[in-house]
Design a protein around this motif. Sequence first.
Motif, PDB file in Angstrom:
ATOM      1  N   PRO A   4       0.781  -1.165   0.291  1.00  0.00           N
ATOM      2  CA  PRO A   4      -0.216   0.336   0.173  1.00  0.00           C
ATOM      3  C   PRO A   4       0.453   1.397   0.276  1.00  0.00           C
ATOM      4  CG  PRO A   4      -0.233  -0.890   2.437  1.00  0.00           C
ATOM      5  CD  PRO A   4       1.099  -1.975   1.434  1.00  0.00           C
ATOM      6  N   ALA A   5       0.485   1.924  -0.598  1.00  0.00           N
ATOM      7  CA  ALA A   5       0.824   3.506  -0.566  1.00  0.00           C
ATOM      8  C   ALA A   5       0.923   3.833   0.759  1.00  0.00           C
ATOM      9  CB  ALA A   5      -0.159   4.574  -0.912  1.00  0.00           C
ATOM     10  N   LEU A   6       1.952   5.212   1.076  1.00  0.00           N
ATOM     11  CA  LEU A   6       2.861   5.483   2.177  1.00  0.00           C
ATOM     12  C   LEU A   6       2.527   6.426   3.201  1.00  0.00           C
ATOM     13  CD1 LEU A   6       4.805   4.277   4.402  1.00  0.00           C
ATOM     14  CD2 LEU A   6       6.703   6.384   3.750  1.00  0.00           C
ATOM     15  N   GLU A   7       1.507   6.716   4.038  1.00  0.00           N
ATOM     16  CA  GLU A   7       0.529   7.410   4.020  1.00  0.00           C
ATOM     17  C   GLU A   7       1.210   9.176   4.291  1.00  0.00           C
ATOM     18  OE1 GLU A   7      -2.221   7.997   4.329  1.00  0.00           O
ATOM     19  OE2 GLU A   7      -2.919   6.078   3.848  1.00  0.00           O
ATOM     20  N   PRO A   8       1.100  10.363   4.738  1.00  0.00           N
ATOM     21  CA  PRO A   8       1.391  11.295   4.545  1.00  0.00           C
ATOM     22  C   PRO A   8       2.061  11.532   6.049  1.00  0.00           C
ATOM     23  CG  PRO A   8      -0.800  11.980   4.027  1.00  0.00           C
ATOM     24  CD  PRO A   8      -0.649  10.522   4.659  1.00  0.00           C
ATOM     25  N   ASP A   9       3.107  10.510   6.316  1.00  0.00           N
ATOM     26  CA  ASP A   9       3.533  10.782   7.763  1.00  0.00           C
ATOM     27  C   ASP A   9       5.234  11.369   7.437  1.00  0.00           C
ATOM     28  OD1 ASP A   9       4.671  10.330  10.317  1.00  0.00           O
ATOM     29  OD2 ASP A   9       3.106   9.253  11.177  1.00  0.00           O
ATOM     30  N   TRP A  13       8.840   8.663   6.507  1.00  0.00           N
ATOM     31  CA  TRP A  13       9.467   8.937   5.745  1.00  0.00           C
ATOM     32  C   TRP A  13      10.733   8.744   6.213  1.00  0.00           C
ATOM     33  CZ3 TRP A  13       6.972  13.719   3.670  1.00  0.00           C
ATOM     34  CH2 TRP A  13       5.628  13.389   2.919  1.00  0.00           C
ATOM     35  N   GLU A  14      11.234   9.300   6.857  1.00  0.00           N
ATOM     36  CA  GLU A  14      12.142   9.719   7.517  1.00  0.00           C
ATOM     37  C   GLU A  14      13.102   8.746   8.206  1.00  0.00           C
ATOM     38  OE1 GLU A  14      15.129  12.542  10.079  1.00  0.00           O
ATOM     39  OE2 GLU A  14      13.092  13.321   9.769  1.00  0.00           O
ATOM     40  N   GLN A  15      11.989   7.202   8.783  1.00  0.00           N
ATOM     41  CA  GLN A  15      11.990   5.595   9.472  1.00  0.00           C
ATOM     42  C   GLN A  15      13.017   5.441   7.869  1.00  0.00           C
ATOM     43  OE1 GLN A  15       9.787   4.450  11.531  1.00  0.00           O
ATOM     44  NE2 GLN A  15       9.854   5.982  12.953  1.00  0.00           N
ATOM     45  N   ALA A  16      12.469   5.552   7.164  1.00  0.00           N
ATOM     46  CA  ALA A  16      12.791   5.235   5.282  1.00  0.00           C
ATOM     47  C   ALA A  16      14.261   5.769   5.460  1.00  0.00           C
ATOM     48  CB  ALA A  16      11.090   4.854   4.632  1.00  0.00           C
ATOM     49  N   GLY A  17      14.565   6.457   4.883  1.00  0.00           N
ATOM     50  CA  GLY A  17      15.656   7.366   4.546  1.00  0.00           C
ATOM     51  C   GLY A  17      15.470   8.146   3.935  1.00  0.00           C
ATOM     52  N   VAL A  18      14.181   9.156   4.140  1.00  0.00           N
ATOM     53  CA  VAL A  18      13.944  10.489   3.543  1.00  0.00           C
ATOM     54  C   VAL A  18      13.417  11.309   3.983  1.00  0.00           C
ATOM     55  CG1 VAL A  18      12.482  11.057   1.525  1.00  0.00           C
ATOM     56  CG2 VAL A  18      12.905   8.785   1.482  1.00  0.00           C
ATOM     57  N   ARG A  19      13.824  12.597   3.958  1.00  0.00           N
ATOM     58  CA  ARG A  19      13.178  13.826   4.827  1.00  0.00           C
ATOM     59  C   ARG A  19      13.053  14.896   4.235  1.00  0.00           C
ATOM     60  NH1 ARG A  19      17.908  14.307   7.851  1.00  0.00           N
ATOM     61  NH2 ARG A  19      19.071  15.496   6.883  1.00  0.00           N
ATOM     62  N   LEU A  20      11.569  15.488   4.030  1.00  0.00           N
ATOM     63  CA  LEU A  20      11.428  16.836   3.336  1.00  0.00           C
ATOM     64  C   LEU A  20      11.836  17.710   4.419  1.00  0.00           C
ATOM     65  CD1 LEU A  20       9.909  17.844   1.182  1.00  0.00           C
ATOM     66  CD2 LEU A  20       7.843  17.239   2.131  1.00  0.00           C
ATOM     67  N   ALA A  47       8.488   6.336   0.331  1.00  0.00           N
ATOM     68  CA  ALA A  47       8.766   7.296   1.151  1.00  0.00           C
ATOM     69  C   ALA A  47       8.294   8.743   0.011  1.00  0.00           C
ATOM     70  CB  ALA A  47       9.764   7.236   1.990  1.00  0.00           C
ATOM     71  N   LEU A  48       9.535   7.951  -1.273  1.00  0.00           N
ATOM     72  CA  LEU A  48       9.562   9.113  -1.896  1.00  0.00           C
ATOM     73  C   LEU A  48       8.409   9.437  -2.727  1.00  0.00           C
ATOM     74  CD1 LEU A  48      13.270   7.978  -3.154  1.00  0.00           C
ATOM     75  CD2 LEU A  48      12.664  10.529  -1.939  1.00  0.00           C
ATOM     76  N   ALA A  49       7.561   8.159  -3.746  1.00  0.00           N
ATOM     77  CA  ALA A  49       6.375   8.572  -3.913  1.00  0.00           C
ATOM     78  C   ALA A  49       5.090   9.096  -2.813  1.00  0.00           C
ATOM     79  CB  ALA A  49       5.858   7.690  -4.219  1.00  0.00           C
ATOM     80  N   ALA A  50       5.468   9.458  -1.718  1.00  0.00           N
ATOM     81  CA  ALA A  50       4.249   9.568  -0.731  1.00  0.00           C
ATOM     82  C   ALA A  50       4.794  11.514  -0.650  1.00  0.00           C
ATOM     83  CB  ALA A  50       3.939   9.189   0.708  1.00  0.00           C
ATOM     84  N   ALA A 107       5.619  -0.861 -11.271  1.00  0.00           N
ATOM     85  CA  ALA A 107       4.898   0.752 -11.380  1.00  0.00           C
ATOM     86  C   ALA A 107       5.162   0.757 -10.240  1.00  0.00           C
ATOM     87  CB  ALA A 107       4.007   0.237 -11.710  1.00  0.00           C
ATOM     88  N   GLY A 108       4.563   0.362  -9.307  1.00  0.00           N
ATOM     89  CA  GLY A 108       4.197   1.070  -7.663  1.00  0.00           C
ATOM     90  C   GLY A 108       6.166   1.608  -7.275  1.00  0.00           C
ATOM     91  N   PHE A 109       7.064   1.047  -7.752  1.00  0.00           N
ATOM     92  CA  PHE A 109       8.523   1.385  -7.300  1.00  0.00           C
ATOM     93  C   PHE A 109       8.142   2.817  -8.095  1.00  0.00           C
ATOM     94  CE2 PHE A 109      10.094  -3.102  -6.606  1.00  0.00           C
ATOM     95  CZ  PHE A 109       9.010  -3.402  -5.650  1.00  0.00           C
ATOM     96  N   GLN A 110       8.269   2.335  -9.119  1.00  0.00           N
ATOM     97  CA  GLN A 110       8.792   3.421 -10.542  1.00  0.00           C
ATOM     98  C   GLN A 110       8.131   5.180  -9.924  1.00  0.00           C
ATOM     99  OE1 GLN A 110       7.304   2.370 -14.438  1.00  0.00           O
ATOM    100  NE2 GLN A 110       8.749   1.119 -15.248  1.00  0.00           N
ATOM    101  N   GLU A 111       6.526   5.049  -9.095  1.00  0.00           N
ATOM    102  CA  GLU A 111       6.000   6.131  -8.843  1.00  0.00           C
ATOM    103  C   GLU A 111       7.344   6.954  -8.170  1.00  0.00           C
ATOM    104  OE1 GLU A 111       2.449   7.870  -5.995  1.00  0.00           O
ATOM    105  OE2 GLU A 111       2.903   5.836  -6.554  1.00  0.00           O
TER     106      GLU A 111
END
Length: 268
Positions: A4-9, A13-20, A47-50, A107-111
């Motif tokens: 499933p798509a990751l919720e906007p949290d 995201w940071e736990q997955a290695g992404v910070r905004l 996380a990047l897709a979210a 396709a989900g990865f590519q997003e």
Amino acid sequence: MTAPALEPDPQLWEQAGVRLELDGETAVVTLCQPKRRNAQSPAMWRALAAVGRSLPGTVRVVVLRAEGVSFSAGLDRAMFTPEGIPGERNFLQLAAAEDKDVDETIAGFQEAFTWWRRPDLISIAAVQGHAVGAGFQLALGCDLRVVAEDVQFSMKETSLGLVPDLAGTKPLIELVGYARALEICATGRWVGAEEAVATGLANLAVPAAELDAAVRDLAAALLAAPRNAVIETKALLQGAGGRSYDEQRSAERAAQARRMRDLAGLGD
């Protein structure tokens, strides 16, 4: 089944290695697992897709950067082991799935790699150190690339018996041409900063200590022009490859008519 798509949290995201981080009309997306050289996983891709789905409409420029000595060492090699990554299917499990499932999963990865070229944004990748495989393709997903002088790009998928499948093949060909793209992918060799700039793969190379400042200066220059003019110009350039010369001239006329009416206060 596709995860499933990751919720906007942002915490997830940071736990997955992404910070905004948001700063007015600029968004900065940082790969933040430097101890692992920002190796990528499906969780990072979700996380990047979210992040892409959550950006406010006021954002005009997105900067993609990474902490540590490397931009990204590519796919987490644990995906190729029997143990895999907890909670994710490993390579063997995905290979055994039905064609439709494999297609939907990739396709989900590519997003995570495709939203950077949205028409309402200009994205800049700030790349230092190694950008391997998925890391190379993530940099290719952006509109522009500023690189440190120590950058080393490599498309290692073919060397592993795979193909680049994260939306990187088309931008690579558009930047460096078919013959060089084939040679880069088929050999898996390293491409340094000098070659990257000379071939159009990178817009600019600077000393590593100056990378962030150079990207800030480029972002400021991009923000100086009126937003709608930048959007129309980007659309003209993005579509040019699929149009004939006369079709492109027609597109230019139509875009200019919209801009003149907008500036004259006659737009819709």
